[in-house]
Write a protein that holds these residues in place. Sequence first.
Motif, mmCIF file in Angstrom:
data_model
loop_
_atom_site.group_PDB
_atom_site.id
_atom_site.type_symbol
_atom_site.label_atom_id
_atom_site.label_comp_id
_atom_site.label_asym_id
_atom_site.label_seq_id
_atom_site.Cartn_x
_atom_site.Cartn_y
_atom_site.Cartn_z
ATOM 1 N N GLY A 136 0.803 -1.225 0.000
ATOM 2 C CA GLY A 136 0.000 0.000 0.000
ATOM 3 C C GLY A 136 0.834 1.272 0.000
ATOM 4 O O GLY A 136 0.348 2.341 0.351
ATOM 5 N N LEU A 170 -2.819 0.612 -6.006
ATOM 6 C CA LEU A 170 -4.273 0.727 -6.211
ATOM 7 C C LEU A 170 -4.964 -0.308 -5.336
ATOM 8 O O LEU A 170 -6.051 -0.776 -5.635
ATOM 9 C CB LEU A 170 -4.602 0.528 -7.689
ATOM 10 N N PHE A 171 -4.278 -0.712 -4.304
ATOM 11 C CA PHE A 171 -4.762 -1.680 -3.322
ATOM 12 C C PHE A 171 -5.265 -2.964 -3.980
ATOM 13 O O PHE A 171 -4.435 -3.776 -4.351
ATOM 14 C CB PHE A 171 -5.724 -1.016 -2.338
ATOM 15 N N ASP A 172 -6.586 -3.153 -4.213
ATOM 16 C CA ASP A 172 -7.039 -4.453 -4.733
ATOM 17 C C ASP A 172 -6.862 -4.564 -6.251
ATOM 18 O O ASP A 172 -7.386 -5.458 -6.889
ATOM 19 C CB ASP A 172 -8.505 -4.689 -4.348
ATOM 20 N N ASP A 173 -6.112 -3.667 -6.857
ATOM 21 C CA ASP A 173 -5.951 -3.670 -8.315
ATOM 22 C C ASP A 173 -4.464 -3.523 -8.651
ATOM 23 O O ASP A 173 -3.650 -3.272 -7.770
ATOM 24 C CB ASP A 173 -6.733 -2.472 -8.874
ATOM 25 N N GLU A 283 -8.026 5.222 2.694
ATOM 26 C CA GLU A 283 -7.760 4.348 1.537
ATOM 27 C C GLU A 283 -8.759 4.596 0.407
ATOM 28 O O GLU A 283 -8.398 4.650 -0.762
ATOM 29 C CB GLU A 283 -7.813 2.873 1.995
ATOM 30 N N LYS A 284 -10.055 4.784 0.760
ATOM 31 C CA LYS A 284 -11.065 4.959 -0.302
ATOM 32 C C LYS A 284 -10.857 6.275 -1.057
ATOM 33 O O LYS A 284 -11.120 6.358 -2.252
ATOM 34 C CB LYS A 284 -12.487 4.814 0.234
ATOM 35 N N TRP A 286 -7.857 7.724 -1.543
ATOM 36 C CA TRP A 286 -6.676 7.511 -2.397
ATOM 37 C C TRP A 286 -7.033 6.690 -3.637
ATOM 38 O O TRP A 286 -6.713 7.059 -4.773
ATOM 39 C CB TRP A 286 -5.567 6.810 -1.596
ATOM 40 N N THR A 287 -7.726 5.557 -3.408
ATOM 41 C CA THR A 287 -8.014 4.674 -4.559
ATOM 42 C C THR A 287 -8.982 5.355 -5.521
ATOM 43 O O THR A 287 -8.872 5.181 -6.735
ATOM 44 C CB THR A 287 -8.573 3.299 -4.115
ATOM 45 N N MET A 290 -6.830 7.628 -7.663
ATOM 46 C CA MET A 290 -5.973 6.849 -8.569
ATOM 47 C C MET A 290 -6.817 6.258 -9.708
ATOM 48 O O MET A 290 -6.429 6.283 -10.866
ATOM 49 C CB MET A 290 -5.263 5.710 -7.811
ATOM 50 N N ARG A 291 -7.988 5.710 -9.330
ATOM 51 C CA ARG A 291 -8.860 5.100 -10.353
ATOM 52 C C ARG A 291 -9.316 6.152 -11.356
ATOM 53 O O ARG A 291 -9.328 5.913 -12.554
ATOM 54 C CB ARG A 291 -10.109 4.492 -9.703
#
Length: 353
Positions: A136, A170-173, A283-284, A286-287, A290-291
Amino acid sequence: MSTATVLVPHEMLTRYTRDVLAKLGMPETDAAYAADCLVQTTLWGIDSHGIIRLLIYSERLGNGALKISPAIRTIKEFGATALMDGDACLGYIGAREAMKKAISLAKQHGIGSVLMRNSNHFGAAGIYAREAAKEGMIALVMSNTPVNMAAPGSKGPVLGNHPIAFAAPLFDDHPMVFDTCMSEVAGGKLLVAKEKGEKIPFGWAVDKDGNPTDDPAAGLAGAFLPLAGHKGYCFALMEEVLTGLLSHGVFLGDIGHLFKQPKETCHISHHMLVMNPLALMEEKEWTASMREMRNRIKETPMRDAGAKLIFPGEIEEMCEAKRKKEGIPMTATLFESLNKVGEPFGLAMKLNG
Ligand SMILES: NC(=O)c1ccc[n+]([C@@H]2O[C@H](COP(=O)([O-])OP(=O)(O)OC[C@H]3O[C@@H](n4cnc5c(N)ncnc54)[C@H](O)[C@@H]3O)[C@@H](O)[C@H]2O)c1
């Protein structure tokens, strides 16, 4: 020279490489880690820094230029920074330790900057940047290299074509990963062209007299050309400051050459700079940013119908999926050379059919 291509299953290549490194005396966990790095880099399609390097690393581990069980240690620590000594380790092992420490400092302080001196060639910088992204973290990975690159107007090589990699999670990606160096192309691409008996494009390198060349052997004996002229030269100089000078290690012409001085340690310096985005936001958040950035990039209108802008790191992920399915393509000559390394230990890879 055989230019026929063979397809090698990655699992077999990993097992073989790990066994060869263990027979050379490396502790089992280090042998397994280095084998994973070499094969993973090849799976990404970075052939210049993948399994081809087992040839030179095994020679250097065998002749003592690289210590098989180095005493890697932290020399100094202050706040979020640390300085380590690699004790002539294989670069993969030193870089792994430096990155582990940088991640731990970033978890504690929001940022971690770890310098390591007295290490050696660490392969693709992206290996370690991706390791940080898995945790992360955002990472900038730098290393210096021996003098191999010209500067605008210079007669010969002046400084190294230092590698640099950036990763953002991108954590889960899949993370964003940009893994490159300061010359027009990595020197390893000339090695691969030479091994395949191919020419290189003009603009990659000059020969020993400073003349443009399309012969990879002449380019390897001469100098690589910096990316974008003075910009590549100045970025490389900046990277030298952030590695060799900031680690209080050696720099420019004092760095040993992997191939030209095969019996000597290179005294290479690495810098792992790690930032924790979650020190500043959720985290949400940031992602989501990024997304959104990635989506906007991917939706860019393109000149050619059906084309899509590539997000950094994507090429490597696609190559990995393909090579895991089909096998790793390599010349029969390289396959034979790899098998020669294991011969003294009774180790060999065998292909079906
Ligand atoms: N250890 C060393 O001393 C050393 C020295 C030089 C290079 N290297 C390594 O060599 C490897 C290759 O370096 P290079 O300079 O030839 O890299 P390169 O110029 O081929 O750049 C590769 C990077 O660019 C991205 N990329 C490629 N095409 C793209 C496109 N069209 N759009 C968006 N992104 C794109 C890839 O995802 C990858 O991150 C790297 O892994 C580098 O770390 C190591």
